[in-house]
Scaffold this motif. Structure first.
Motif, PDB file in Angstrom:
ATOM      1  N   VAL A 131     -19.050  12.917  -2.507  1.00 42.20           N
ATOM      2  CA  VAL A 131     -18.657  11.527  -2.774  1.00 42.20           C
ATOM      3  C   VAL A 131     -17.147  11.485  -2.937  1.00 42.20           C
ATOM      4  N   GLU A 132     -16.526  10.610  -2.144  1.00 40.03           N
ATOM      5  CA  GLU A 132     -15.084  10.417  -2.252  1.00 40.03           C
ATOM      6  C   GLU A 132     -14.806   9.140  -3.026  1.00 40.03           C
ATOM      7  N   VAL A 133     -13.757   9.182  -3.812  1.00 42.87           N
ATOM      8  CA  VAL A 133     -13.328   8.029  -4.606  1.00 42.87           C
ATOM      9  C   VAL A 133     -11.926   7.667  -4.125  1.00 42.87           C
ATOM     10  N   ALA A 134     -11.744   6.391  -3.808  1.00 39.26           N
ATOM     11  CA  ALA A 134     -10.442   5.927  -3.318  1.00 39.26           C
ATOM     12  C   ALA A 134     -10.013   4.696  -4.093  1.00 39.26           C
ATOM     13  N   LEU A 135      -8.719   4.530  -4.213  1.00 41.77           N
ATOM     14  CA  LEU A 135      -8.157   3.351  -4.865  1.00 41.77           C
ATOM     15  C   LEU A 135      -8.362   2.116  -4.000  1.00 41.77           C
ATOM     16  N   THR A 136      -8.615   0.995  -4.641  1.00 39.41           N
ATOM     17  CA  THR A 136      -8.563  -0.288  -3.957  1.00 39.41           C
ATOM     18  C   THR A 136      -7.114  -0.786  -4.058  1.00 39.41           C
ATOM     19  N   GLU A 137      -6.835  -1.899  -3.409  1.00 40.83           N
ATOM     20  CA  GLU A 137      -5.494  -2.482  -3.550  1.00 40.83           C
ATOM     21  C   GLU A 137      -5.222  -2.842  -5.005  1.00 40.83           C
ATOM     22  N   GLU A 138      -6.252  -3.368  -5.676  1.00 49.18           N
ATOM     23  CA  GLU A 138      -6.105  -3.726  -7.084  1.00 49.18           C
ATOM     24  C   GLU A 138      -5.845  -2.485  -7.947  1.00 49.18           C
ATOM     25  N   GLY A 139      -6.542  -1.391  -7.640  1.00 50.24           N
ATOM     26  CA  GLY A 139      -6.338  -0.136  -8.365  1.00 50.24           C
ATOM     27  C   GLY A 139      -4.940   0.418  -8.159  1.00 50.24           C
ATOM     28  N   ALA A 140      -4.457   0.344  -6.922  1.00 48.81           N
ATOM     29  CA  ALA A 140      -3.101   0.812  -6.630  1.00 48.81           C
ATOM     30  C   ALA A 140      -2.060  -0.063  -7.335  1.00 48.81           C
ATOM     31  N   ALA A 141      -2.304  -1.375  -7.382  1.00 52.46           N
ATOM     32  CA  ALA A 141      -1.362  -2.306  -8.012  1.00 52.46           C
ATOM     33  C   ALA A 141      -1.298  -2.121  -9.529  1.00 52.46           C
ATOM     34  N   LEU A 142      -2.397  -1.653 -10.123  1.00 53.19           N
ATOM     35  CA  LEU A 142      -2.423  -1.443 -11.578  1.00 53.19           C
ATOM     36  C   LEU A 142      -1.358  -0.429 -12.011  1.00 53.19           C
ATOM     37  N   ARG A 143      -1.065   0.523 -11.137  1.00 54.22           N
ATOM     38  CA  ARG A 143      -0.037   1.539 -11.442  1.00 54.22           C
ATOM     39  C   ARG A 143       1.288   0.870 -11.813  1.00 54.22           C
TER      40      ARG A 143
END
Length: 161
Positions: A107-119
């Motif tokens: 199982v791979e886990v990837a950032l969404t745009e929202e997850g990337a923006a949270l940074r």
């Protein structure tokens, strides 16, 4: 007197290791860990993250995508703890999980745009924690290096049993 101000009973045998709470490395580590993670809590609450979720997000901000196995290793959490944590991040729209086409066990886990923006939203969090810690950058580096060594040493020692 102990560090906490309580009278110290004499050891039964002078060569015997101390069983005083304040003399235990494990207690010092535990108390420091609790203090630091509690300093994170209000800052992470504002971002809608728990401390373990923040660790996963840090790993993903660094790598963009990772397998669950890689995250287990990176953040030192077991599968039973990490899997529900990732599911919560996914339900909050910060990550997506996908099975690999070539190996459905992975199982791979990837950032969404929202997850990337949270940074960007919490990029100053390390500075705030640095202020709370009250150590110089050099002291923080020394403590971090010693703790990494301690982790490796204890892990090697316990795996050899």
């Amino acid at each position: 007197m102990s560090k906490s101000g309580h009278p110290v009973p004499p050891p039964e045998d002078p060569g015997e290791p101390s069983l005083l709470l304040d003399d235990q490395l494990c207690f010092t580590l535990y108390a420091a860990s609790r203090a630091v993670t509690s300093a994170y809590r209000p800052l992470l609450d504002a971002a809608g993250l728990t401390y373990p979720q923040y660790l996963v997000m840090l790993a993903l901000w660094e790598q963009r995508t990772a397998t669950v196995k890689d995250l287990v290793v990176a953040v030192h959490l077991d599968y039973g703890t990490l899997t529900p944590l990732i599911k919560r991040l996914e339900s909050n729209g910060l990550v997506v999980r996908e099975r690999r086409a070539d190996d459905e066990r992975v199982v791979e886990v990837a950032l969404t745009e929202e997850g990337a923006a949270l940074r960007q939203h919490i990029r100053n969090l390390p500075l705030a924690i640095g202020e709370a810690v009250g150590l110089t950058d050099e002291e923080i580096g020394t403590v971090a290096e010693l703790l990494r060594r301690l982790t490796v040493n204890v892990t090697l020692h316990t795996s050899q049993r």
